[in-house]
Enzyme design. Structure first.
Site, PDB file in Angstrom:
ATOM      1  CG  ASP A  94      -4.115 -33.632  25.720  1.00  0.00           C
ATOM      2  OD1 ASP A  94      -3.133 -34.387  25.898  1.00  0.00           O
ATOM      3  OD2 ASP A  94      -4.850 -33.332  26.243  1.00  0.00           O
ATOM      4  CB  ALA A  95      -0.684 -36.451  20.777  1.00  0.00           C
ATOM      5  CE  LYS A  96      -3.646 -37.143  28.235  1.00  0.00           C
ATOM      6  NZ  LYS A  96      -4.303 -36.042  27.476  1.00  0.00           N
ATOM      7  NE  ARG A  97       0.654 -39.883  18.888  1.00  0.00           N
ATOM      8  CZ  ARG A  97      -0.835 -39.859  18.815  1.00  0.00           C
ATOM      9  NH1 ARG A  97      -1.302 -39.933  19.910  1.00  0.00           N
ATOM     10  NH2 ARG A  97      -1.403 -39.504  17.470  1.00  0.00           N
ATOM     11  CB  THR A 121       0.501 -33.859  26.315  1.00  0.00           C
ATOM     12  OG1 THR A 121      -0.542 -34.809  25.309  1.00  0.00           O
ATOM     13  CG2 THR A 121      -0.156 -32.339  26.731  1.00  0.00           C
TER      14      THR A 121
END
Length: 278
Positions: A94-97, A121
């Site tokens: 869950d890194a939301k890059r 993510t």
């Protein structure tokens, strides 16, 4: 991991639970602070206690990055431990890059070649060239933010164009030009369960990662009612309500109890939907 393999795991375990490893050094039981790697020690016990009840784990990178290089080592050790001991688990970073060109390629290389997670993510708002590098890896997944559970989601995601189409709906539609139901998932918050029908109208076959059940009080029943498809199509995440169910030396067994509660509900839903037998 393929979509069919993920569905087979859901059917075998009678669960579509994802356990979020939002491991905060300030919240874990105090006795673990004596360990050489408290974050990993906590995660290891949570994983051992819940692995038979869930099909996915989702370490949230912010909680590890907050500890600098030490925390990133804990993250990598956690992923490696799951891969070695529970290889059927779907691991989501869950890194939301979300960045373009060479930067996106480096992020993809980091998570898919070095750490070797199954999915990451991503924020899709820089467009196709920020997502495409992650779709070049067979068996790996990009999970795009679509309709999130936070209060600020309405600032942008619910804005409408001149035809009355929400921005999140445009994200769902446009992104399907980039990938398929075999390598693209979407984040849709459980607190927006009533809007899942709109999501499913655009993306009927894709898996959805659904946070917000548990501490954010999203309804699992409503999520299933509006979001389930013929191969389940849901990974419902619970983080704090499971991993911080207890702060004593019994924290892992308490986590297992909370995960079991959700798994029982999920089993009933899967049976009722005829996706598994009683």
């Amino acid at each position: 991991m393929t979509r069919q393999e993920l569905f087979e795991n859901i059917r075998r375990k009678k669960s579509f639970l994802c356990v979020g490893l939002d491991t905060d050094i300030r919240k874990i039981p105090q006795f673990l602070l004596e360990d050489d790697d408290p974050l990993f020690a906590f995660n290891k016990r949570i994983i051992d206690a819940t692995a038979d009840l869930c099909v996915a784990y989702k370490p949230n990178l912010a909680f590890y990055e907050s500890m600098g290089s030490f925390g990133l080592q804990s993250f990598e050790k956690t992923v490696a431990y799951i891969q070695k001991n529970y290889p059927d688990q779907f691991i989501i970073a869950d890194a939301k890059r979300g960045d373009i060109g060479n930067t996106g390629e480096m992020y993809a290389r980091s998570f898919f070649e070095h750490v070797r997670v199954d999915a990451i993510t991503l924020s899709p708002y820089m467009g196709a060239d920020s997502v495409m590098p992650f779709l070049q890896y067979p068996g790996k997944w990009a999970i795009l933010l679509a309709l999130t559970s936070n209060e600020g989601a309405s600032d942008f995601q619910l804005l409408k164009d001149d035809q009355g189409v929400h921005l999140f709906e445009q994200v769902l539609s446009k992104s399907q030009d980039w990938g398929t139901a075999d390598n693209l998932m979407y984040v849709v918050g459980a607190t927006k369960a009533s809007m899942l029908e709109q999501v499913r109208a655009i993306a009927p076959d894709h898996f959805l990662l659904v946070p917000g059940v548990g501490s954010q009080h999203g309804s699992l029943e409503e999520v299933a009612k509006h979001g389930l498809n013929d191969h389940c199509g849901l990974l419902v995440n619970a983080s704090r309500s499971i991993i911080y169910a207890d702060s004593s030396e019994s924290f892992a067994s308490a986590a297992a109890e909370e995960a079991q509660k959700l798994r029982r509900q999920m089993t009933e839903i899967l049976i009722k939907s005829k996706l598994i037998e009683a």
